[in-house]
Design a protein around this motif. Structure first.
Motif, PDB file in Angstrom:
ATOM      1  N   HIS A 121      -3.054  -8.157   4.676  1.00  0.00           N
ATOM      2  CA  HIS A 121      -1.794  -7.627   5.140  1.00  0.00           C
ATOM      3  C   HIS A 121      -1.820  -6.222   5.208  1.00  0.00           C
ATOM      4  CE1 HIS A 121       0.029 -11.374   4.620  1.00  0.00           C
ATOM      5  NE2 HIS A 121       0.065 -11.435   3.405  1.00  0.00           N
ATOM      6  N   GLU A 122      -2.944  -5.605   4.556  1.00  0.00           N
ATOM      7  CA  GLU A 122      -2.812  -3.916   4.339  1.00  0.00           C
ATOM      8  C   GLU A 122      -3.885  -3.377   5.252  1.00  0.00           C
ATOM      9  OE1 GLU A 122      -0.607  -2.504   3.081  1.00  0.00           O
ATOM     10  OE2 GLU A 122       0.396  -3.814   1.587  1.00  0.00           O
ATOM     11  N   ILE A 123      -4.661  -4.088   5.894  1.00  0.00           N
ATOM     12  CA  ILE A 123      -5.819  -3.629   6.976  1.00  0.00           C
ATOM     13  C   ILE A 123      -5.123  -2.502   7.869  1.00  0.00           C
ATOM     14  CG2 ILE A 123      -6.022  -5.486   8.429  1.00  0.00           C
ATOM     15  CD1 ILE A 123      -8.965  -5.021   8.472  1.00  0.00           C
ATOM     16  N   VAL A 124      -3.767  -2.777   8.272  1.00  0.00           N
ATOM     17  CA  VAL A 124      -3.318  -1.771   9.434  1.00  0.00           C
ATOM     18  C   VAL A 124      -3.069  -0.400   8.950  1.00  0.00           C
ATOM     19  CG1 VAL A 124      -2.175  -3.534  10.471  1.00  0.00           C
ATOM     20  CG2 VAL A 124      -0.862  -2.427   8.495  1.00  0.00           C
ATOM     21  N   ASN A 125      -3.236  -0.192   7.352  1.00  0.00           N
ATOM     22  CA  ASN A 125      -3.121   1.201   6.775  1.00  0.00           C
ATOM     23  C   ASN A 125      -4.542   1.855   6.553  1.00  0.00           C
ATOM     24  OD1 ASN A 125      -0.259   1.134   6.083  1.00  0.00           O
ATOM     25  ND2 ASN A 125      -0.703  -0.523   4.852  1.00  0.00           N
ATOM     26  N   VAL A 126      -5.532   1.156   7.093  1.00  0.00           N
ATOM     27  CA  VAL A 126      -7.025   1.892   7.065  1.00  0.00           C
ATOM     28  C   VAL A 126      -7.068   2.830   8.058  1.00  0.00           C
ATOM     29  CG1 VAL A 126      -9.419   1.171   7.278  1.00  0.00           C
ATOM     30  CG2 VAL A 126      -7.714  -0.202   5.818  1.00  0.00           C
ATOM     31  N   PRO A 127      -7.763   3.836   8.244  1.00  0.00           N
ATOM     32  CA  PRO A 127      -7.847   4.760   9.152  1.00  0.00           C
ATOM     33  C   PRO A 127      -8.747   3.843  10.262  1.00  0.00           C
ATOM     34  CG  PRO A 127      -8.339   6.009   7.235  1.00  0.00           C
ATOM     35  CD  PRO A 127      -8.021   4.469   6.958  1.00  0.00           C
ATOM     36  N   ALA A 128      -8.551   4.359  11.524  1.00  0.00           N
ATOM     37  CA  ALA A 128      -8.874   3.526  12.708  1.00  0.00           C
ATOM     38  C   ALA A 128     -10.283   3.632  12.780  1.00  0.00           C
ATOM     39  CB  ALA A 128      -8.351   4.207  14.053  1.00  0.00           C
ATOM     40  N   GLU A 129     -11.065   4.280  12.355  1.00  0.00           N
ATOM     41  CA  GLU A 129     -12.492   4.603  12.477  1.00  0.00           C
ATOM     42  C   GLU A 129     -13.321   3.750  11.338  1.00  0.00           C
ATOM     43  OE1 GLU A 129     -11.315   7.991  10.042  1.00  0.00           O
ATOM     44  OE2 GLU A 129     -10.580   7.198  11.892  1.00  0.00           O
TER      45      GLU A 129
ATOM     46  N   TYR B  19       0.941  -1.087   0.039  1.00  0.00           N
ATOM     47  CA  TYR B  19      -0.031  -0.129   0.005  1.00  0.00           C
ATOM     48  C   TYR B  19       0.848   1.366  -0.014  1.00  0.00           C
ATOM     49  CZ  TYR B  19      -3.083   3.503   1.830  1.00  0.00           C
ATOM     50  OH  TYR B  19      -3.914   4.722   2.135  1.00  0.00           O
ATOM     51  N   GLU B  20       1.918   1.228   0.855  1.00  0.00           N
ATOM     52  CA  GLU B  20       2.630   2.611   1.149  1.00  0.00           C
ATOM     53  C   GLU B  20       3.457   2.894  -0.260  1.00  0.00           C
ATOM     54  OE1 GLU B  20       2.633   4.964   3.299  1.00  0.00           O
ATOM     55  OE2 GLU B  20       1.201   3.997   4.668  1.00  0.00           O
ATOM     56  N   ALA B  21       4.111   1.818  -0.907  1.00  0.00           N
ATOM     57  CA  ALA B  21       4.699   2.217  -1.969  1.00  0.00           C
ATOM     58  C   ALA B  21       3.731   2.561  -3.254  1.00  0.00           C
ATOM     59  CB  ALA B  21       5.384   0.789  -2.423  1.00  0.00           C
ATOM     60  N   VAL B  22       2.476   2.543  -3.285  1.00  0.00           N
ATOM     61  CA  VAL B  22       1.723   3.009  -4.416  1.00  0.00           C
ATOM     62  C   VAL B  22       1.115   4.381  -4.202  1.00  0.00           C
ATOM     63  CG1 VAL B  22      -0.407   2.434  -5.789  1.00  0.00           C
ATOM     64  CG2 VAL B  22       1.133   0.427  -4.865  1.00  0.00           C
ATOM     65  N   GLY B  23       1.520   5.139  -5.195  1.00  0.00           N
ATOM     66  CA  GLY B  23       0.667   6.510  -5.218  1.00  0.00           C
ATOM     67  C   GLY B  23      -0.382   6.715  -5.997  1.00  0.00           C
TER      68      GLY B  23
END
Length: 401
Positions: free
Chosen positions: A313-321, A230-234
């Protein structure tokens, strides 16, 4: 004269303290969401003090993964009477370090390719005794089938140890060992024909995109998140891959990159829950509905591996709410499986049934996701049959059609 204060001494295990703190931070928040200052604070030191031990966060991540691999080496090296003895030792070790599997599966991608190759080689060497033990106990199996069973067993250990908190430790250990042995003794795989290709082969991505711009963006973004993280994609990367769109035009469809990720995760879970509702509608008893849900999960895992990988793997990058809503959907899906399994196997306690459900999902995902499948014509049926064995379903469940 003022008495001099004694100089504080640096603990001899300071480096190990840093690694332990980093491991916990990376696991709970994700590599990109953790700063050096967060890790230093958890250890009780300053950022500059941490840099005396590690040059940066990436080097620290590598150290945490090396530490996780090395700590898991010991249970594979004992003098065991049989395969079950080795599996039991591994179960004990994994329960002691129950979250290392998450760290390995999710964060390895954040290292340079050369370091990833080195760590994978180190990991493969660590579990080689188990590979040899499976091959010795099953001499009729080809090398690719031994590899398939090995992957399934390690998936069971990693997932069940992670979710074993609700189960009494001795019972969790027994369930893990029994299930790992069930997989090792699984007889539902056919030897590959002589001369056919073995190992993993990539499945080419489709070249056709949806006509809808929004759907095209969602399709492309899901693939890119799975390939690069996720972080490597713009947003520009997504726009370019989505039929040459301009970056700003993406915002007509999504508020931002995290909104795209949320949409992908929600789409995947809604599809799984929609299929599950059909299984509940037409099945005559819980085991039949659970088998239909298993077929659905295998199909989605094979055909939509990108979305499944993002989900895992990428759910940690979803905003908390928004993460809370996605997690609730995940929980609901697992809960439905758990209720069906208890209906089919009433001797199981709810926490035990849930543990077996998580193990089944992990085995299926491990063997079918990430855009790669085994070069085997009956792959889907074989994974379904293995999933039945993990759940304790009969090998041939009557169809609910």
């Amino acid at each position: 004269m003022t008495e001099a204060r004694p100089r504080s001494t640096r603990p001899r295990n300071r480096k190990q303290q840093i690694i332990a703190a980093a491991s916990e931070q990376f696991r709970t928040s994700g590599f990109h969401n953790v700063g050096i200052s967060d890790i230093a604070e958890a250890v009780g030191i300053s950022g500059p003090a941490l840099y005396r031990h590690f040059r940066g966060k990436q080097e620290l991540l590598q150290a945490t993964l090396v530490d996780a691999i090395d700590k898991n080496t010991e249970p594979f090296l004992g003098d065991f009477r049989d395969l079950r003895g080795m599996l039991d030792a591994v179960a004990v070790a994994m329960l002691d370090r129950r979250h290392t599997g998450v760290l390995w599966e999710r964060e390895l991608a954040h290292l340079p390719q050369e370091q990833r190759h080195e760590l994978r080689a180190r990991y493969v060497a660590t579990i080689e005794p188990l590979r040899s033990a499976i091959a010795t106990s099953r001499p009729e199996l080809s090398a690719d089938l031994v590899e398939l069973l090995l992957r399934a067993v390690m998936a069971v250990f990693a997932t069940m140890s992670q979710h074993a908190g609700k189960v009494e430790p001795a019972r969790a250990r027994l369930l893990m060992t029994d299930l790992a042995l069930t997989i090792c003794e699984f007889r539902g795989l056919e030897p590959r024909e002589e001369g056919t290709e073995g190992g993993l082969r990539p499945v080419p991505y489709r070249r056709l995109l949806p006509v809808s711009r929004r759907e095209a963006v969602l399709t492309v973004a899901t693939r890119l998140f799975a390939e690069r993280g996720y972080e490597a994609v713009g947003m520009e990367d997504i726009a370019t891959a989505a039929a040459g769109m301009a970056g700003p035009s993406l915002y007509h469809h999504f508020a931002g990159k995290s909104a795209i990720l949320v949409a992908a995760l929600t789409r995947c879970l809604e599809a799984m829950l929609f299929d599950l509702s059909a299984a509940l509608e037409y099945a005559e008893e819980p085991g039949q509905a659970l088998d239909a849900a298993l077929h659905s999960f295998v199909r989605i895992s094979i055909q939509h591996g990108d979305a499944m990988r993002a989900l895992l793997h990428e759910i940690v990058n979803v905003p908390a709410e928004e993460r809370q809503a996605v997690r609730r959907m995940q929980h609901d899906y697992v809960a439905e499986w758990t209720a069906l399994l208890i209906g089919h196997r009433p001797e199981l306690f709810p926490a035990e049934a849930e543990l077996l459900v998580h193990a089944t999902h992990s085995v299926v995902s491990t063997l079918s996701q990430n855009g790669e499948i085994w070069a085997r014509p009956a792959l889907r049926d074989e994974i379904v049959t293995l999933g039945r064995a993990v759940l304790g379903l009969p090998a041939d469940v009557p169809s609910s059609d």
